[in-house]
Design an enzyme around this catalytic site. Structure first.
Site, short mmCIF file in Angstrom:
data_model
loop_
_atom_site.label_atom_id
_atom_site.label_comp_id
_atom_site.label_asym_id
_atom_site.label_seq_id
_atom_site.Cartn_x
_atom_site.Cartn_y
_atom_site.Cartn_z
N LYS A 83 5.40 5.98 5.67
CA LYS A 83 5.41 4.52 5.63
C LYS A 83 6.86 4.04 5.60
CE LYS A 83 2.05 1.75 3.11
NZ LYS A 83 1.52 1.50 1.78
C1 E4P Z 1 -0.94 -1.03 1.41
O1 E4P Z 1 -0.60 -0.05 2.02
C2 E4P Z 1 -0.30 -1.51 0.17
O2 E4P Z 1 -0.07 -0.37 -0.62
C3 E4P Z 1 -1.18 -2.42 -0.63
O3 E4P Z 1 -2.36 -2.76 0.08
C4 E4P Z 1 -0.47 -3.59 -1.24
O4 E4P Z 1 -1.41 -4.34 -1.96
P1 E4P Z 1 -0.99 -5.45 -3.05
O5 E4P Z 1 -0.48 -6.65 -2.30
O6 E4P Z 1 -2.27 -5.76 -3.77
O7 E4P Z 1 0.04 -4.81 -3.91
#
Ligand code: E4P
Length: 218
Positions: free
Chosen positions: A85
């Site tokens: 990522k």
């Molecule tokens: C996705 O890959 C992220 O880790 C995640 O969905 C972020 O979510 P949040 O906005 O609830 O922290």
């Protein structure tokens, strides 16, 4: 349509995987920090990869291309199922192109606009992660972003998968899949909410109470 679990909690991952409910896992540095303690993050990623047969997103923490590529290469060496990522920055997009050219799948994260999603696809991203809940939090329409990205990717035959992220409740999940997201990544709490229904609970309680009156074992 695929469901990923958005967590680094191994117990939750193993339980959901045992029921065949999930096709992969996403993590981020905040989720890792909740479980890591003094453990090596690479060990945690390996354990997650061994618990689920599907892509596991592991995020870089550098902000410059060169170090992102170095971290991404080391993350990808942990297990063949790792998807690296990278954040949707200029350095992140260059790192995405470089890692993708080495056949390392890249999940471009922190996407908040359709042009950003277009550029991630151009840079060779395997996944784009639009953050629905965080847009809703600032009174934007997160779901509209999924719709726009779907149209753009379909118009131009872009193969990057739309990974709907930052999903906060069951309606987010259903709507993003209706909009044509390829993947929805859910925190364990949202997965539990998808399973539960008050009529299921009431119906089960009534069945068990009637059986109890019979006073028999099965
Ligand atoms: C996705 O890959 C992220 O880790 C995640 O969905 C972020 O979510 P949040 O906005 O609830 O922290």
């Amino acid at each position: 349509m695929k469901i990923f679990l958005d967590t680094a909690n191994l117990g939750e991952i193993r339980r959901a995987a045992a029921a065949g409910l999930i096709d992969g896992v996403t993590t981020n540095p905040s989720l890792l920090a909740k479980v890591a303690g003094d453990r090596d993050p690479m060990e945690i990623f390996l354990e997650i990869c061994e618990a689920i047969d599907g892509p596991v997103s592991a995020e870089v923490v550098a902000v410059d291309t060169e170090t992102m590529v170095d971290e991404g290469t080391r993350l990808a060496a942990v297990h063949p199922n790792i998807a690296v990522k990278v954040p949707l920055t200029e350095d992140g997009l260059v790192a995405c192109r470089e890692l993708s050219s080495r056949d390392i799948p890249v999940n471009v994260t922190l996407c908040f606009s359709a042009p950003q999603a277009l550029l991630a696809a151009k840079a060779g991203a395997a996944y784009i992660s639009p953050f629905i809940g965080r847009l809703d939090d600032i009174s934007h329409d997160g779901m509209e972003l999924i719709r726009q990205i779907r149209v753009i990717y379909d118009n131009y035959g872009m193969r990057t998968e739309i990974l709907a992220a930052s999903l906060r409740h069951p309606r987010h999940v259903v709507e993003s899949l209706e909009m044509g997201a390829d993947v929805a990544t859910l925190p364990p709490g949202v997965l539990h909410k998808l399973i539960r229904h008050p009529l299921t609970d009431l119906g089960l309680a009534a069945f068990l109470a009637d059986w109890e009156k019979l006073g028999r074992d099965l």
